[in-house]
Design a protein around this motif. Structure first.
Motif: not given
Length: 115
Positions: A16-24, A91-98, A100-111
């Motif tokens: 199947g398919s899913l589309r994840l979206s990250c809002a900043v 897995a739990v999928y996380f969005c990142n901006a900037g 891995r080391l110094l960036g910002f993270w979301g809380r994640g969404t389960q797939v």
């Protein structure tokens, strides 16, 4: 303060398919490279895909040809289209901006992909 919020996760069958979206919010997304990471139970968080400020994508080998990362700087969103899903994509999928080391993270969404 920069905030990221993921959406679009859920339960899907093999293939199947899913589309994840990250809002900043709190900043213009255009100044950041964006990425999607995932973490399965008992495993370390791993990079799935990134997209540069200029729109150049990269993917981990296991998702090449199945996942597509995109960004819309006018909407401050970054998406991950996931096709031909496999149980090992669960897995739990996380969005990142900037980054891995110094960036910002979301809380994640389960797939969850069922076989």
């Amino acid at each position: 303060q920069v905030r990221l919020m993921e959406s679009g996760g859920g339960l899907v069958q093999l293939g199947g398919s899913l589309r994840l979206s990250c809002a900043v919010s709190g900043s213009m997304m255009s100044v950041y490279s964006m990425g999607w990471y995932r973490q399965a139970p008992g495993k370390q968080r791993e990079l799935v895909a990134t997209i540069t400020k200029g729109g150049i994508p990269t993917y981990v080998d296991s998702v090449k040809g199945r996942f597509t990362i995109s960004r819309d700087d006018t909407k401050n969103t970054a998406d991950l289209q996931m096709n031909s899903l496999k149980p090992e994509d669960t897995a739990v999928y996380f969005c990142n901006a900037g980054g891995r080391l110094l960036g910002f993270w979301g809380r994640g969404t389960q797939v969850t992909v069922s076989s």
